[in-house]
Design an enzyme around this catalytic site. Structure first.
Site, PDB file in Angstrom:
ATOM      1  N   GLY A  43      28.524 -30.807  48.054  1.00 40.89           N
ATOM      2  CA  GLY A  43      29.652 -30.385  48.893  1.00 40.89           C
ATOM      3  C   GLY A  43      29.216 -29.676  50.155  1.00 40.89           C
ATOM      4  O   GLY A  43      28.063 -29.777  50.567  1.00 40.89           O
ATOM      5  N   ALA A  44      30.178 -28.943  50.778  1.00 39.39           N
ATOM      6  CA  ALA A  44      29.975 -28.386  52.127  1.00 39.39           C
ATOM      7  C   ALA A  44      29.475 -29.516  53.024  1.00 39.39           C
ATOM      8  O   ALA A  44      28.413 -29.433  53.649  1.00 39.39           O
ATOM      9  CB  ALA A  44      29.013 -27.202  52.098  1.00 39.39           C
ATOM     10  N   HIS A  49      25.837 -36.135  55.044  1.00 41.59           N
ATOM     11  CA  HIS A  49      26.487 -36.681  53.849  1.00 41.59           C
ATOM     12  C   HIS A  49      27.380 -37.868  54.228  1.00 41.59           C
ATOM     13  O   HIS A  49      27.401 -38.893  53.553  1.00 41.59           O
ATOM     14  CB  HIS A  49      27.385 -35.621  53.197  1.00 41.59           C
ATOM     15  CG  HIS A  49      26.673 -34.410  52.694  1.00 41.59           C
ATOM     16  ND1 HIS A  49      26.845 -33.156  53.250  1.00 41.59           N
ATOM     17  CD2 HIS A  49      25.790 -34.233  51.669  1.00 41.59           C
ATOM     18  CE1 HIS A  49      26.116 -32.270  52.590  1.00 41.59           C
ATOM     19  NE2 HIS A  49      25.465 -32.904  51.636  1.00 41.59           N
ATOM     20  N   GLY A 160      19.446 -38.978  50.618  1.00 44.80           N
ATOM     21  CA  GLY A 160      18.914 -38.720  51.948  1.00 44.80           C
ATOM     22  C   GLY A 160      17.435 -38.366  51.906  1.00 44.80           C
ATOM     23  O   GLY A 160      16.989 -37.571  51.065  1.00 44.80           O
ATOM     24  N   MET A 197      20.433 -31.776  59.617  1.00 39.74           N
ATOM     25  CA  MET A 197      21.708 -31.244  59.127  1.00 39.74           C
ATOM     26  C   MET A 197      21.546 -30.784  57.686  1.00 39.74           C
ATOM     27  O   MET A 197      20.855 -31.428  56.891  1.00 39.74           O
ATOM     28  CB  MET A 197      22.789 -32.305  59.225  1.00 39.74           C
ATOM     29  CG  MET A 197      23.189 -32.553  60.646  1.00 39.74           C
ATOM     30  SD  MET A 197      24.680 -33.527  60.722  1.00 39.74           S
ATOM     31  CE  MET A 197      24.821 -33.690  62.494  1.00 39.74           C
ATOM     32  N   SER A 198      22.170 -29.670  57.371  1.00 35.68           N
ATOM     33  CA  SER A 198      22.090 -29.107  56.035  1.00 35.68           C
ATOM     34  C   SER A 198      23.307 -28.217  55.821  1.00 35.68           C
ATOM     35  O   SER A 198      23.761 -27.549  56.758  1.00 35.68           O
ATOM     36  CB  SER A 198      20.817 -28.267  55.895  1.00 35.68           C
ATOM     37  OG  SER A 198      20.905 -27.431  54.767  1.00 35.68           O
TER      38      SER A 198
HETATM   39  P1  AMP Z   1      23.175 -31.980  48.972  1.00 35.03           P
HETATM   40  O1  AMP Z   1      24.660 -31.815  49.086  1.00 35.03           O
HETATM   41  O2  AMP Z   1      22.390 -31.078  49.859  1.00 35.03           O
HETATM   42  O3  AMP Z   1      22.703 -32.003  47.532  1.00 35.03           O
HETATM   43  O4  AMP Z   1      22.879 -33.436  49.526  1.00 35.03           O
HETATM   44  C1  AMP Z   1      23.504 -34.566  48.980  1.00 35.03           C
HETATM   45  C2  AMP Z   1      22.791 -35.789  49.493  1.00 35.03           C
HETATM   46  O5  AMP Z   1      22.877 -35.801  50.920  1.00 35.03           O
HETATM   47  C3  AMP Z   1      21.300 -35.791  49.148  1.00 35.03           C
HETATM   48  O6  AMP Z   1      20.901 -37.115  48.860  1.00 35.03           O
HETATM   49  C4  AMP Z   1      20.662 -35.295  50.409  1.00 35.03           C
HETATM   50  O7  AMP Z   1      19.328 -35.729  50.582  1.00 35.03           O
HETATM   51  C5  AMP Z   1      21.578 -35.914  51.456  1.00 35.03           C
HETATM   52  N1  AMP Z   1      21.473 -35.208  52.731  1.00 35.03           N
HETATM   53  C6  AMP Z   1      21.608 -33.877  52.940  1.00 35.03           C
HETATM   54  N2  AMP Z   1      21.386 -33.589  54.250  1.00 35.03           N
HETATM   55  C7  AMP Z   1      21.109 -34.769  54.860  1.00 35.03           C
HETATM   56  C8  AMP Z   1      20.780 -35.144  56.202  1.00 35.03           C
HETATM   57  N3  AMP Z   1      20.689 -34.236  57.170  1.00 35.03           N
HETATM   58  N4  AMP Z   1      20.556 -36.441  56.446  1.00 35.03           N
HETATM   59  C9  AMP Z   1      20.623 -37.375  55.475  1.00 35.03           C
HETATM   60  N5  AMP Z   1      20.937 -37.092  54.181  1.00 35.03           N
HETATM   61  C10 AMP Z   1      21.169 -35.806  53.876  1.00 35.03           C
END
Ligand code: AMP
Length: 289
Positions: A43-44, A49, A160, A197-198
């Site tokens: 999320g967020a 995403h 990602g 992005m994060s």
């Molecule tokens: P998260 O919500 O951080 O667990 O990320 C969910 C999915 O989105 C994971 O597969 C991450 O690797 C991917 N993801 C997060 N940030 C990015 C980004 N900046 N670019 C591409 N994929 C991302």
């Protein structure tokens, strides 16, 4: 340009199917496996995403996104507490991106007490980098993804490359237990200034945010001068420190085992993790992807 919606907001959200229970999701997707692309998230949601969702949308009739801040993959309770949660905004973004359904699991349902442990040998990924600094993290990732994949059984799953080590772990999981799933590892989406992005970026104040792009600038510089990595690494660590960025690890590695690289050649990466204003940021650049 944002599409103009004539449907009032709450009604529009009703158009997005929402599931909380593994039984109901398994039942609903029982006949949709072959046409389902799955995007697991915490999320967020940001554009990174949504790029995964858009890619999944282009390749599947049905896109299912999970939103679950998985306690099992947080070794630091403070980090878990501070993890951003923006559910309503997330649902709106997913509806606009064309997702078919959202899975918001309830922990007690996802992890029943009778659940067997997943036995997966992660060696050598279980001792380096994220595993070293976040003990138990990938065991938590494996546990939740094994459950998700078993319940949903998607034809395609999207991850990602920003979380490169996670991608390598998911490859092992899929090879061992879910060979029928097509895994798609997608490029990192960046802000215009290069910052990966994060969800954690939203915890950076304006001052820290202005320094954060230095991480990617330094990674690109190291990448252009690979044979000098040994000496340049120290220069980068110092340069990042002047921007308030404390390096946790910064290494040049061979893929897929993440052992140290010494000469350019083959699939490699430079991996970074560090802290800026108490916020943990990770990034990487791929070499010969
Ligand atoms: P998260 O919500 O951080 O667990 O990320 C969910 C999915 O989105 C994971 O597969 C991450 O690797 C991917 N993801 C997060 N940030 C990015 C980004 N900046 N670019 C591409 N994929 C991302």
């Amino acid at each position: 340009m944002r599409r103009k919606s004539f449907i009032c907001r709450p009604l529009a959200l009703v158009l997005l199917k929402i599931f909380h229970y593994s039984g109901s999701i398994a039942q609903h997707f029982a006949h949709l496996h072959a046409s389902t692309g799955f995007v697991p998230t915490m999320g967020a949601l940001h554009q990174g995403h949504l790029d995964l969702v858009t890619r999944a949308r282009a390749e599947n009739t049905h896109v299912l996104v999970s939103i679950f801040v998985n306690p099992a993959q947080f070794n630091n309770p403070e980090d878990l507490k501070k993890y951003p949660r923006t559910l309503l905004a997330d649902l709106e973004k997913l509806r606009d991106a064309g997702a078919y359904a959202v899975y918001l699991p309830l922990p007690a349902d996802l992890y029943p007490s009778t659940l067997a442990q997943v036995s997966l040998n992660l060696h050598p990924l279980d001792s380096a980098f994220e595993s070293r600094f976040r003990p138990g993290h990938f065991e938590g990732v494996v546990k939740v993804l094994h459950r998700f994949f078993s319940v949903v059984q998607p034809a395609h799953a999207y991850f990602g490359l920003k979380d490169l080590q996670q991608c390598l772990v998911v490859e092992k999981l899929v090879d061992a237990f879910f060979p029928q799933i097509n895994l798609h590892l997608c490029p990192t989406t960046r802000e215009p200034d290069g910052l990966a992005m994060s969800s954690r970026n939203m915890r950076l104040g304006p001052e820290a945010r202005s320094h954060a792009p230095e991480i990617y600038r330094q990674l690109q510089w190291l990448c252009r001068n690979l044979p000098l990595f040994g000496t340049n690494r120290e220069i980068t660590v110092q340069a990042l420190a002047t921007h308030g960025i404390e390096t946790e690890y910064l290494d040049w590695v061979n893929l897929p085992d993440l052992n140290p690289a010494e000469t350019p050649g083959g699939r490699q990466a430079i991996l970074f993790a560090g802290y800026l204003q108490g916020v943990r940021l990770i990034d990487n650049v791929l070499i010969n992807p």
